[in-house]
Design a protein around this motif. Structure first.
Motif, PDB file in Angstrom:
ATOM      1  N   LEU A  74       0.724  -1.219  -0.072  1.00  0.00           N
ATOM      2  CA  LEU A  74      -0.051   0.073  -0.157  1.00  0.00           C
ATOM      3  C   LEU A  74       0.973   1.165   0.028  1.00  0.00           C
ATOM      4  O   LEU A  74       0.485   2.186  -0.918  1.00  0.00           O
ATOM      5  N   ASP A  75       1.910   1.246   0.756  1.00  0.00           N
ATOM      6  CA  ASP A  75       2.943   2.409   0.838  1.00  0.00           C
ATOM      7  C   ASP A  75       3.348   2.693  -0.443  1.00  0.00           C
ATOM      8  O   ASP A  75       3.669   3.598  -0.921  1.00  0.00           O
ATOM      9  N   MET A  76       3.729   1.601  -1.420  1.00  0.00           N
ATOM     10  CA  MET A  76       4.303   1.728  -2.535  1.00  0.00           C
ATOM     11  C   MET A  76       3.380   2.120  -3.543  1.00  0.00           C
ATOM     12  O   MET A  76       3.788   3.012  -4.456  1.00  0.00           O
ATOM     13  N   LEU A  77       2.153   1.916  -3.490  1.00  0.00           N
ATOM     14  CA  LEU A  77       1.051   2.518  -4.373  1.00  0.00           C
ATOM     15  C   LEU A  77       0.837   3.762  -4.008  1.00  0.00           C
ATOM     16  O   LEU A  77       0.700   4.806  -4.838  1.00  0.00           O
ATOM     17  N   GLN A  78       0.928   4.419  -2.860  1.00  0.00           N
ATOM     18  CA  GLN A  78       0.731   5.727  -2.253  1.00  0.00           C
ATOM     19  C   GLN A  78       2.013   6.560  -2.916  1.00  0.00           C
ATOM     20  O   GLN A  78       1.983   7.781  -3.379  1.00  0.00           O
ATOM     21  N   ALA A  79       3.150   5.862  -2.730  1.00  0.00           N
ATOM     22  CA  ALA A  79       4.214   6.592  -3.360  1.00  0.00           C
ATOM     23  C   ALA A  79       4.329   6.824  -5.031  1.00  0.00           C
ATOM     24  O   ALA A  79       4.567   7.852  -5.409  1.00  0.00           O
ATOM     25  N   MET A  80       3.969   6.079  -5.641  1.00  0.00           N
ATOM     26  CA  MET A  80       3.743   6.152  -7.084  1.00  0.00           C
ATOM     27  C   MET A  80       2.441   7.089  -7.380  1.00  0.00           C
ATOM     28  O   MET A  80       2.622   7.751  -8.348  1.00  0.00           O
ATOM     29  N   ASN A  81       1.622   7.186  -6.478  1.00  0.00           N
ATOM     30  CA  ASN A  81       0.680   8.342  -6.685  1.00  0.00           C
ATOM     31  C   ASN A  81       0.749   9.548  -6.220  1.00  0.00           C
ATOM     32  O   ASN A  81       0.218  10.639  -6.533  1.00  0.00           O
ATOM     33  N   THR A  82       2.083   9.890  -5.713  1.00  0.00           N
ATOM     34  CA  THR A  82       2.409  11.291  -5.134  1.00  0.00           C
ATOM     35  C   THR A  82       3.893  11.855  -5.769  1.00  0.00           C
ATOM     36  O   THR A  82       4.656  12.067  -4.996  1.00  0.00           O
ATOM     37  N   GLY A  83       4.107  11.553  -7.084  1.00  0.00           N
ATOM     38  CA  GLY A  83       5.207  12.097  -7.480  1.00  0.00           C
ATOM     39  C   GLY A  83       6.408  11.347  -7.812  1.00  0.00           C
ATOM     40  O   GLY A  83       7.214  11.652  -8.177  1.00  0.00           O
ATOM     41  N   HIS A  84       6.222  10.070  -7.632  1.00  0.00           N
ATOM     42  CA  HIS A  84       7.484   9.080  -7.844  1.00  0.00           C
ATOM     43  C   HIS A  84       7.130   8.022  -8.854  1.00  0.00           C
ATOM     44  O   HIS A  84       7.208   6.712  -8.797  1.00  0.00           O
ATOM     45  N   GLU A  85       6.725   8.695 -10.039  1.00  0.00           N
ATOM     46  CA  GLU A  85       6.414   7.826 -11.195  1.00  0.00           C
ATOM     47  C   GLU A  85       7.639   7.302 -11.716  1.00  0.00           C
ATOM     48  O   GLU A  85       8.885   7.566 -11.771  1.00  0.00           O
ATOM     49  N   GLY A  86       7.462   5.781 -12.421  1.00  0.00           N
ATOM     50  CA  GLY A  86       8.656   5.262 -12.641  1.00  0.00           C
ATOM     51  C   GLY A  86       9.141   4.292 -11.698  1.00  0.00           C
ATOM     52  O   GLY A  86      10.323   3.471 -12.044  1.00  0.00           O
ATOM     53  N   SER A  87       8.697   4.119 -10.527  1.00  0.00           N
ATOM     54  CA  SER A  87       8.947   3.012  -9.719  1.00  0.00           C
ATOM     55  C   SER A  87       8.540   1.831  -9.938  1.00  0.00           C
ATOM     56  O   SER A  87       7.300   1.756 -10.517  1.00  0.00           O
ATOM     57  N   MET A  88       9.275   0.741  -9.414  1.00  0.00           N
ATOM     58  CA  MET A  88       8.869  -0.656  -9.749  1.00  0.00           C
ATOM     59  C   MET A  88       9.150  -1.482  -8.451  1.00  0.00           C
ATOM     60  O   MET A  88       9.814  -1.114  -7.606  1.00  0.00           O
ATOM     61  N   THR A  89       8.417  -2.488  -8.796  1.00  0.00           N
ATOM     62  CA  THR A  89       8.483  -3.556  -7.603  1.00  0.00           C
ATOM     63  C   THR A  89       8.110  -4.980  -8.515  1.00  0.00           C
ATOM     64  O   THR A  89       7.577  -4.829  -9.477  1.00  0.00           O
ATOM     65  N   THR A  90       8.247  -6.081  -7.726  1.00  0.00           N
ATOM     66  CA  THR A  90       7.894  -7.404  -8.384  1.00  0.00           C
ATOM     67  C   THR A  90       6.794  -7.893  -7.244  1.00  0.00           C
ATOM     68  O   THR A  90       6.859  -7.916  -5.994  1.00  0.00           O
ATOM     69  N   ILE A  91       5.795  -8.664  -7.970  1.00  0.00           N
ATOM     70  CA  ILE A  91       4.914  -9.420  -7.319  1.00  0.00           C
ATOM     71  C   ILE A  91       4.905 -11.049  -7.916  1.00  0.00           C
ATOM     72  O   ILE A  91       4.879 -11.168  -8.899  1.00  0.00           O
ATOM     73  N   HIS A  92       4.733 -11.809  -6.752  1.00  0.00           N
ATOM     74  CA  HIS A  92       4.489 -13.162  -7.345  1.00  0.00           C
ATOM     75  C   HIS A  92       3.119 -13.523  -7.639  1.00  0.00           C
ATOM     76  O   HIS A  92       2.202 -13.346  -6.582  1.00  0.00           O
TER      77      HIS A  92
END
Length: 212
Positions: A74-92
């Motif tokens: 959830l914190d990652m999604l919020q970061a992507m929505n608040t000016g950190h475009e281009g962020s990445m992660t992996t999910i199995h």
């Protein structure tokens, strides 16, 4: 993730968050953070959630999480929505659609009581692409889906496959083989890419087989 990171600009400040440092970023402005288990007294634990929250104070251009497996999603999604475009992660997950369901499950397991519709709105606004890599029979790993996350309709996230891998059979060494296909769908974010100076061939998304 290492392959994708090679396309990040050298002037971007990148913060990586991992359980063990495995990412091999080539850019000069990389800050590596690692989680830490508790000591024998049960103290000193540093979670991925703690690191994501602290990373937001470090003025990153991009945040790269090695793997989301809990409440940090959830914190990652919020970061992507608040000016950190281009962020990445992996999910199995087994498919791009399953990745959304798994994300919802991980956030719920973290004790966050968020309506499913609100969570999906966050996901649809934050994520542009899901790239699925799968280990096929016999051991080869193939990129099986490049899927665009478009928007919300009713309570569902609309997703469109842009490129897919079609398995044709098994060879004499019992290894799966197949071919890639363009589905003919042009991503809706193409205008953003072009305005950022990224030029792609006009026929890239034309529906056709692309070879092995």
């Amino acid at each position: 993730m290492n392959t994708l990171s090679g396309f990040i600009q050298n002037d971007h400040r990148i913060i990586t968050i991992e359980d063990a440092a495995e990412l091999q970023m080539q850019q000069p402005h990389v800050l590596r953070l690692e989680t830490r288990p508790p000591n024998i007294e049960g103290k000193g634990r540093v979670t991925a959630t703690d690191l994501v929250k602290n990373a937001l104070r470090m003025r990153p251009d991009r945040i790269v999480i090695g793997e989301c497996r809990g409440a940090e999603s959830l914190d990652m999604l919020q970061a992507m929505n608040t000016g950190h475009e281009g962020s990445m992660t992996t999910i199995h997950a087994n498919t791009p659609r399953d990745a959304v369901s798994r994300l919802e499950t991980m956030i719920s397991m973290g004790g966050v009581e968020l309506p499913i519709r609100a969570l999906r709105q966050q996901f649809a606004a934050a994520v542009d692409l899901i790239i699925q890599v799968q280990r096929l029979q016999g051991g080869p790993r193939k990129l099986t889906y490049i899927t665009e996350v478009q928007n919300m309709e009713q309570d569902q996230i609309v997703m469109q496959d842009i490129f897919v891998f079609k398995q044709d059979g098994i060879d004499d060494q019992n290894r799966a083989f197949g071919h890639f296909e363009a589905t003919g769908i042009r991503p809706s974010f193409m205008q953003r890419l072009e305005s950022a100076g990224v030029k792609l061939p006009s026929n890239l998304f034309t529906q056709r087989a692309l070879g092995r």
